[in-house]
Write a protein that holds these residues in place. Structure first.
Motif, mmCIF file in Angstrom:
data_model
loop_
_atom_site.group_PDB
_atom_site.id
_atom_site.type_symbol
_atom_site.label_atom_id
_atom_site.label_comp_id
_atom_site.label_asym_id
_atom_site.label_seq_id
_atom_site.Cartn_x
_atom_site.Cartn_y
_atom_site.Cartn_z
ATOM 1 N N ASP A 250 0.844 -1.189 0.000
ATOM 2 C CA ASP A 250 0.000 0.000 0.000
ATOM 3 C C ASP A 250 0.883 1.244 0.000
ATOM 4 N N HIS A 251 0.418 2.284 -0.695
ATOM 5 C CA HIS A 251 1.234 3.461 -0.926
ATOM 6 C C HIS A 251 1.035 4.556 0.112
ATOM 7 N N THR A 252 2.117 5.265 0.387
ATOM 8 C CA THR A 252 1.994 6.510 1.138
ATOM 9 C C THR A 252 1.347 7.551 0.223
ATOM 10 N N MET A 253 1.030 8.709 0.781
ATOM 11 C CA MET A 253 0.437 9.794 -0.002
ATOM 12 C C MET A 253 1.338 10.169 -1.179
ATOM 13 N N PHE A 254 2.653 10.256 -0.922
ATOM 14 C CA PHE A 254 3.582 10.655 -1.980
ATOM 15 C C PHE A 254 3.785 9.525 -2.987
ATOM 16 N N GLU A 255 3.893 8.291 -2.527
ATOM 17 C CA GLU A 255 4.030 7.171 -3.453
ATOM 18 C C GLU A 255 2.819 7.077 -4.370
ATOM 19 N N SER A 256 1.638 7.300 -3.814
ATOM 20 C CA SER A 256 0.429 7.238 -4.634
ATOM 21 C C SER A 256 0.450 8.323 -5.706
ATOM 22 N N PHE A 257 1.020 9.472 -5.391
ATOM 23 C CA PHE A 257 1.127 10.561 -6.362
ATOM 24 C C PHE A 257 2.125 10.210 -7.463
ATOM 25 N N GLN A 258 3.165 9.456 -7.112
ATOM 26 C CA GLN A 258 4.126 9.011 -8.124
ATOM 27 C C GLN A 258 3.482 8.056 -9.130
ATOM 28 N N ALA A 259 2.523 7.255 -8.668
ATOM 29 C CA ALA A 259 1.775 6.395 -9.593
ATOM 30 C C ALA A 259 0.914 7.246 -10.519
ATOM 31 N N VAL A 260 0.319 8.306 -9.978
ATOM 32 C CA VAL A 260 -0.459 9.234 -10.805
ATOM 33 C C VAL A 260 0.436 9.871 -11.855
ATOM 34 N N LYS A 261 1.657 10.209 -11.478
ATOM 35 C CA LYS A 261 2.601 10.795 -12.443
ATOM 36 C C LYS A 261 2.805 9.852 -13.623
ATOM 37 N N GLN A 262 2.981 8.575 -13.354
ATOM 38 C CA GLN A 262 3.159 7.630 -14.448
ATOM 39 C C GLN A 262 1.905 7.567 -15.323
ATOM 40 N N PHE A 263 0.740 7.638 -14.691
ATOM 41 C CA PHE A 263 -0.520 7.566 -15.441
ATOM 42 C C PHE A 263 -0.663 8.751 -16.382
ATOM 43 N N VAL A 264 -0.433 9.962 -15.892
ATOM 44 C CA VAL A 264 -0.598 11.131 -16.763
ATOM 45 C C VAL A 264 0.497 11.191 -17.818
ATOM 46 N N ASN A 265 1.690 10.681 -17.507
ATOM 47 C CA ASN A 265 2.733 10.627 -18.537
ATOM 48 C C ASN A 265 2.281 9.792 -19.730
ATOM 49 N N GLU A 266 1.497 8.750 -19.466
ATOM 50 C CA GLU A 266 1.002 7.880 -20.527
ATOM 51 C C GLU A 266 -0.237 8.444 -21.204
ATOM 52 N N TYR A 267 -1.169 8.967 -20.435
ATOM 53 C CA TYR A 267 -2.485 9.321 -20.975
ATOM 54 C C TYR A 267 -2.717 10.824 -21.163
ATOM 55 N N LEU A 268 -1.923 11.660 -20.534
ATOM 56 C CA LEU A 268 -2.010 13.116 -20.723
ATOM 57 C C LEU A 268 -0.603 13.671 -20.898
ATOM 58 N N PRO A 269 0.134 13.209 -21.906
ATOM 59 C CA PRO A 269 1.542 13.595 -22.020
ATOM 60 C C PRO A 269 1.700 15.091 -22.273
ATOM 61 N N ASP A 270 2.851 15.607 -21.868
ATOM 62 C CA ASP A 270 3.175 17.025 -22.046
ATOM 63 C C ASP A 270 3.629 17.258 -23.482
ATOM 64 N N VAL A 271 2.670 17.189 -24.423
ATOM 65 C CA VAL A 271 2.954 17.395 -25.844
ATOM 66 C C VAL A 271 1.925 18.363 -26.412
ATOM 67 N N ALA A 272 2.231 18.895 -27.596
ATOM 68 C CA ALA A 272 1.405 19.952 -28.182
ATOM 69 C C ALA A 272 -0.025 19.505 -28.439
ATOM 70 N N GLU A 273 -0.236 18.204 -28.702
ATOM 71 C CA GLU A 273 -1.588 17.726 -29.012
ATOM 72 C C GLU A 273 -2.495 17.697 -27.794
ATOM 73 N N THR A 274 -1.927 17.719 -26.603
ATOM 74 C CA THR A 274 -2.716 17.712 -25.377
ATOM 75 C C THR A 274 -3.163 19.137 -25.064
ATOM 76 N N THR A 275 -4.383 19.289 -24.564
ATOM 77 C CA THR A 275 -4.907 20.618 -24.274
ATOM 78 C C THR A 275 -4.083 21.306 -23.180
ATOM 79 N N PRO A 276 -4.054 22.649 -23.187
ATOM 80 C CA PRO A 276 -3.194 23.371 -22.239
ATOM 81 C C PRO A 276 -3.435 23.017 -20.778
ATOM 82 N N LEU A 277 -4.695 22.901 -20.349
ATOM 83 C CA LEU A 277 -4.945 22.607 -18.936
ATOM 84 C C LEU A 277 -4.336 21.262 -18.551
#
Length: 305
Positions: free
Chosen positions: A66-93
């Motif tokens: 089970d994850h700590t608060m910060f570890e759980s956020f690191q999993a979220v980071k991996q998720f958004v890297n895959e599904y909301l990548p920081d690229v021009a095609e993704t909306t600004p928000l």
């Protein structure tokens, strides 16, 4: 006692966290993703099994416990890297949110405790782990005929986590400086291939090797080359050429899509993708001192000889 989240609690927290920004900005990238993220079957299984499998990989990569608060956020980071990548095609928000999540993961505890995005994450976790909260096993999007919440209700949807009160801060503009090397579209594609070959020689990574074998042709038979050409035409600066720095920024977007920093890719490629992402956002005086930039210039000079 430190709060810890199970895999499902971590997922539900992420769902509410992302939705709070969707409702705040009605963001198209978030809206498209959340339809798959929030839809559950009667037996408690996520309808989109590809997302379910990816999430398990991201969660387990951080820790099998089970994850700590910060570890759980690191999993979220991996998720958004895959599904909301920081690229021009993704909306600004969504891009701003992904950038902020990634940067928060590099901060000290004192620094991240000041960040509105982190505070919203903590609130989402606390909401999900409240024993009086019952998860909603269907998409909570508005039905036809319904309207957005009344602004007088202090930002709450009925029986739902609050709408985000502070949008993620805009990510900084990528610092650009004149670069003496101007590349044609064919040269630019050859440069990123030469750059990738260097890392393949260093790592012998099979994923990168397979990619190079499959997508190295510089002609119309290579779908990746055709897409690269279209992007190049949008970035070209002078006489249908682009600076080596502009092409590196293009390569950053390329890597964010094909080799993003998460558990679906080999560690060496994850690290490379991360280092490129970090390098392009540095001031140019710092960028030129990085290993990524030095290897990039080597690839440029190889192609231009």
């Amino acid at each position: 006692m430190t709060k810890r989240l199970s895999e499902k609690e971590n997922y539900f927290s992420m769902s509410e966290f992302l939705e709070s920004y969707y409702w705040a900005g009605k963001d198209d990238s978030l809206g498209s993703l959340l339809g798959s993220v929030t839809l559950w079957s009667d037996d408690g299984e996520l309808f989109d099994q590809a997302i379910a499998e990816d999430w398990h990989a991201f969660f387990s990569d951080v820790s099998n416990e089970d994850h700590t608060m910060f570890e759980s956020f690191q999993a979220v980071k991996q998720f958004v890297n895959e599904y909301l990548p920081d690229v021009a095609e993704t909306t600004p928000l969504s891009r701003n949110l992904t950038y902020n999540i990634r940067m928060i993961c590099e901060m000290t505890e004192a620094q991240r405790n000041q960040e509105p995005v982190w505070k919203n994450w903590v609130a989402a976790v606390n909401w999900i782990t409240n024993p009086n909260v019952v998860p909603v096993n269907e998409s909570p999007f508005l039905e036809k005929g319904q309207s957005l919440p009344n602004p007088d209700n202090k930002g709450f949807r009925k029986n739902q986590f609050p709408i985000a009160q502070v949008l993620p801060a805009p990510r900084p503009e990528i610092p650009m400086e004149d670069s003496p090397e101007m590349l044609t579209v064919e040269q630019s594609f050859q440069v990123q291939l030469a750059f990738m070959r260097h890392y393949y020689q260093v790592t012998s990574d099979s994923e990168l090797g397979n990619y190079l074998q499959q997508y190295s042709k510089v002609d119309g038979s290579n779908i990746r080359y055709e897409k690269w050409c279209r992007k190049f035409s949008e970035r070209a600066e002078i006489e249908r050429k682009a600076s080596s720095l502009t092409v590196l920024v293009m390569a950053k977007d390329y890597y964010e899509i094909f080799f993003s920093d998460n558990a679906l890719h080999a560690q060496s490629l994850r690290k490379l993708s991360y280092e490129i992402w970090k390098t392009v956002y540095l001031p140019h005086s710092q960028r030129v001192q990085t290993e990524v930039w030095q290897n990039w210039l080597t690839a440029v000079h190889q192609v231009m000889e």
